[in-house]
Design a protein around this motif. Sequence first.
Motif, PDB file in Angstrom:
ATOM      1  N   SER A  77       0.823  -1.220   0.000  1.00  0.00           N
ATOM      2  CA  SER A  77       0.000   0.000   0.000  1.00  0.00           C
ATOM      3  C   SER A  77       0.855   1.267   0.000  1.00  0.00           C
ATOM      4  CB  SER A  77      -0.951   0.001   1.200  1.00  0.00           C
ATOM      5  OG  SER A  77      -0.204  -0.043   2.396  1.00  0.00           O
TER       6      SER A  77
ATOM      7  N   LYS B 118       3.269   1.953   2.670  1.00  0.00           N
ATOM      8  CA  LYS B 118       3.629   2.378   4.034  1.00  0.00           C
ATOM      9  C   LYS B 118       5.103   2.789   4.112  1.00  0.00           C
ATOM     10  CE  LYS B 118       2.554  -1.573   5.951  1.00  0.00           C
ATOM     11  NZ  LYS B 118       2.152  -2.327   4.735  1.00  0.00           N
TER      12      LYS B 118
ATOM     13  N   GLY C  41       8.791  -4.539   9.708  1.00  0.00           N
ATOM     14  CA  GLY C  41       9.325  -5.516   8.764  1.00  0.00           C
ATOM     15  C   GLY C  41      10.847  -5.410   8.650  1.00  0.00           C
TER      16      GLY C  41
ATOM     17  N   ILE D 222       4.802 -12.555  13.273  1.00  0.00           N
ATOM     18  CA  ILE D 222       5.741 -12.886  14.351  1.00  0.00           C
ATOM     19  C   ILE D 222       5.021 -12.619  15.691  1.00  0.00           C
ATOM     20  CG2 ILE D 222       8.058 -12.314  15.274  1.00  0.00           C
ATOM     21  CD1 ILE D 222       8.184 -13.150  12.322  1.00  0.00           C
TER      22      ILE D 222
ATOM     23  N   LEU E 291       3.792  -5.420  -5.597  1.00  0.00           N
ATOM     24  CA  LEU E 291       4.765  -6.243  -4.869  1.00  0.00           C
ATOM     25  C   LEU E 291       5.601  -7.101  -5.811  1.00  0.00           C
ATOM     26  CD1 LEU E 291       2.646  -7.339  -1.783  1.00  0.00           C
ATOM     27  CD2 LEU E 291       4.441  -5.613  -1.866  1.00  0.00           C
TER      28      LEU E 291
ATOM     29  N   ILE F 228      13.229   2.083  -1.493  1.00  0.00           N
ATOM     30  CA  ILE F 228      12.215   1.195  -2.078  1.00  0.00           C
ATOM     31  C   ILE F 228      11.944   1.671  -3.496  1.00  0.00           C
ATOM     32  CG2 ILE F 228       9.844   0.354  -1.916  1.00  0.00           C
ATOM     33  CD1 ILE F 228      10.045   1.211   1.132  1.00  0.00           C
TER      34      ILE F 228
ATOM     35  N   ARG G   9      -0.206 -12.698   3.255  1.00  0.00           N
ATOM     36  CA  ARG G   9      -0.107 -11.368   3.875  1.00  0.00           C
ATOM     37  C   ARG G   9      -1.391 -10.575   3.665  1.00  0.00           C
ATOM     38  NH1 ARG G   9       4.874  -9.823   0.660  1.00  0.00           N
ATOM     39  NH2 ARG G   9       4.894  -7.780   1.647  1.00  0.00           N
TER      40      ARG G   9
HETATM   41  P1  AP5 Z   1       6.037  -0.108  -0.163  1.00  0.00           P
HETATM   42  O1  AP5 Z   1       6.176   1.312   0.294  1.00  0.00           O
HETATM   43  O2  AP5 Z   1       7.232  -0.988  -0.063  1.00  0.00           O
HETATM   44  O3  AP5 Z   1       4.752  -0.795   0.526  1.00  0.00           O
HETATM   45  P2  AP5 Z   1       4.521  -1.305   1.989  1.00  0.00           P
HETATM   46  O4  AP5 Z   1       3.152  -0.900   2.392  1.00  0.00           O
HETATM   47  O5  AP5 Z   1       5.645  -0.881   2.889  1.00  0.00           O
HETATM   48  O6  AP5 Z   1       4.521  -2.863   1.741  1.00  0.00           O
HETATM   49  P3  AP5 Z   1       5.236  -4.019   2.543  1.00  0.00           P
HETATM   50  O7  AP5 Z   1       5.251  -5.226   1.623  1.00  0.00           O
HETATM   51  O8  AP5 Z   1       6.549  -3.597   3.077  1.00  0.00           O
HETATM   52  O9  AP5 Z   1       4.225  -4.264   3.675  1.00  0.00           O
HETATM   53  P4  AP5 Z   1       4.092  -5.508   4.540  1.00  0.00           P
HETATM   54  O10 AP5 Z   1       3.222  -4.960   5.561  1.00  0.00           O
HETATM   55  O11 AP5 Z   1       3.602  -6.739   3.874  1.00  0.00           O
HETATM   56  O12 AP5 Z   1       5.597  -5.909   4.908  1.00  0.00           O
HETATM   57  P5  AP5 Z   1       6.508  -5.573   6.163  1.00  0.00           P
HETATM   58  O13 AP5 Z   1       7.893  -5.434   5.697  1.00  0.00           O
HETATM   59  O14 AP5 Z   1       5.916  -4.497   6.962  1.00  0.00           O
HETATM   60  O15 AP5 Z   1       5.520  -0.069  -1.680  1.00  0.00           O
HETATM   61  C1  AP5 Z   1       5.359  -1.267  -2.416  1.00  0.00           C
HETATM   62  C2  AP5 Z   1       5.773  -1.063  -3.887  1.00  0.00           C
HETATM   63  O16 AP5 Z   1       4.881  -0.145  -4.500  1.00  0.00           O
HETATM   64  C3  AP5 Z   1       7.186  -0.473  -4.066  1.00  0.00           C
HETATM   65  O17 AP5 Z   1       7.772  -1.019  -5.203  1.00  0.00           O
HETATM   66  C4  AP5 Z   1       6.933   1.037  -4.261  1.00  0.00           C
HETATM   67  O18 AP5 Z   1       7.934   1.632  -5.035  1.00  0.00           O
HETATM   68  C5  AP5 Z   1       5.577   1.023  -4.962  1.00  0.00           C
HETATM   69  N1  AP5 Z   1       4.733   2.162  -4.602  1.00  0.00           N
HETATM   70  C6  AP5 Z   1       4.550   2.700  -3.360  1.00  0.00           C
HETATM   71  N2  AP5 Z   1       3.667   3.738  -3.417  1.00  0.00           N
HETATM   72  C7  AP5 Z   1       3.290   3.824  -4.731  1.00  0.00           C
HETATM   73  C8  AP5 Z   1       2.384   4.688  -5.442  1.00  0.00           C
HETATM   74  N3  AP5 Z   1       1.700   5.644  -4.793  1.00  0.00           N
HETATM   75  N4  AP5 Z   1       2.242   4.498  -6.765  1.00  0.00           N
HETATM   76  C9  AP5 Z   1       2.925   3.514  -7.410  1.00  0.00           C
HETATM   77  N5  AP5 Z   1       3.793   2.678  -6.819  1.00  0.00           N
HETATM   78  C10 AP5 Z   1       3.977   2.834  -5.481  1.00  0.00           C
HETATM   79  O19 AP5 Z   1       6.376  -6.937   6.986  1.00  0.00           O
HETATM   80  C11 AP5 Z   1       6.962  -8.127   6.471  1.00  0.00           C
HETATM   81  C12 AP5 Z   1       6.676  -9.293   7.372  1.00  0.00           C
HETATM   82  O20 AP5 Z   1       7.242  -9.064   8.688  1.00  0.00           O
HETATM   83  C13 AP5 Z   1       5.204  -9.594   7.651  1.00  0.00           C
HETATM   84  O21 AP5 Z   1       4.607 -10.338   6.614  1.00  0.00           O
HETATM   85  C14 AP5 Z   1       5.325 -10.372   8.962  1.00  0.00           C
HETATM   86  O22 AP5 Z   1       5.800 -11.673   8.734  1.00  0.00           O
HETATM   87  C15 AP5 Z   1       6.389  -9.597   9.688  1.00  0.00           C
HETATM   88  N6  AP5 Z   1       5.830  -8.493  10.477  1.00  0.00           N
HETATM   89  C16 AP5 Z   1       5.929  -7.163  10.188  1.00  0.00           C
HETATM   90  N7  AP5 Z   1       5.282  -6.418  11.092  1.00  0.00           N
HETATM   91  C17 AP5 Z   1       4.768  -7.296  12.001  1.00  0.00           C
HETATM   92  C18 AP5 Z   1       3.991  -7.150  13.172  1.00  0.00           C
HETATM   93  N8  AP5 Z   1       3.595  -5.951  13.600  1.00  0.00           N
HETATM   94  N9  AP5 Z   1       3.616  -8.261  13.837  1.00  0.00           N
HETATM   95  C19 AP5 Z   1       4.002  -9.477  13.426  1.00  0.00           C
HETATM   96  N10 AP5 Z   1       4.741  -9.705  12.321  1.00  0.00           N
HETATM   97  C20 AP5 Z   1       5.120  -8.619  11.603  1.00  0.00           C
END
Ligand code: AP5
Length: 202
Positions: free
Chosen positions: A11, A13, A32, A59, A117, A129, A158
């Motif tokens: 999304s 973030k 993450g 986690i 993604l 990113i 996810r």
């Molecule tokens: P990006 O900004 O990377 O998106 P994001 O929302 O950060 O997506 P994530 O995949 O990082 O979220 P997530 O929540 O699954 O993973 P996280 O690392 O937190 O943007 C995505 C793409 O789109 C990029 O290529 C970007 O360039 C593009 N983009 C962005 N904005 C755009 C726009 N406006 N227009 C066009 N393109 C755009 O977590 C990973 C794992 O860690 C989880 O699955 C879980 O196993 C663990 N984890 C993390 N947090 C927790 C928690 N609180 N509790 C337990 N486990 C956790």
Amino acid sequence: MNIILLGMAGSGKGTQAKLMAKKFGLTHISMGDLLREEAKKDNELGKKIKEIISKGELITNEITLDLIRKKVEGNFNNIVFDGYPRSLEQAQALDAVAEVNFVISLEIPDELAIERLSKRRQCRECGEITTDKYEKCTKCQGELYQRKDDEPEAIKKRLEIYHEEVEPLKEYYKPRELVHIIDGTGTVEEIFEEITKIINNK
Ligand code: AP5
Ligand code: MG
């Protein structure tokens, strides 16, 4: 001031949190990223985290808050939380240690998340990113890599967890009138402008 960014995988973030941290002088806590750092360590905890992340599952709560606590050295202020909380239990745990001033929910359809993604790339050196349009990091020329959990099975998991556990958190924060919903399908700049308005208007 503490801000929570809610939103499904892809999304935006991480993209927005980096801009917010810079503009408003906030510490960017990406749950993450913290977990991926921990997963690099060659110990039991690192191995366990690596396995869970690669499946796209969550986690445990003890590990997540503990990592944040260490990172901020117990000072829960001026933070943009990216990917935390992700469950009711985590939201309650955060309430016990920090004041929450804004909850910004970046909303996109599942199909767009999957598309973004599968094209996402991240820099090994500076964490920028970006997308598969580039061969090297446009900021530091570092090597770009694709995250292990950006494969179809893990993405599916996810998104499921987002709908089951994260989306309901909007209801949790609603009585405090903290929630701002943003259409996350616009450009990075448009979305950032909206977020900036919300923060400045308070
Ligand atoms: P990006 O900004 O990377 O998106 P994001 O929302 O950060 O997506 P994530 O995949 O990082 O979220 P997530 O929540 O699954 O993973 P996280 O690392 O937190 O943007 C995505 C793409 O789109 C990029 O290529 C970007 O360039 C593009 N983009 C962005 N904005 C755009 C726009 N406006 N227009 C066009 N393109 C755009 O977590 C990973 C794992 O860690 C989880 O699955 C879980 O196993 C663990 N984890 C993390 N947090 C927790 C928690 N609180 N509790 C337990 N486990 C956790
Ligand atoms: Mg992210």
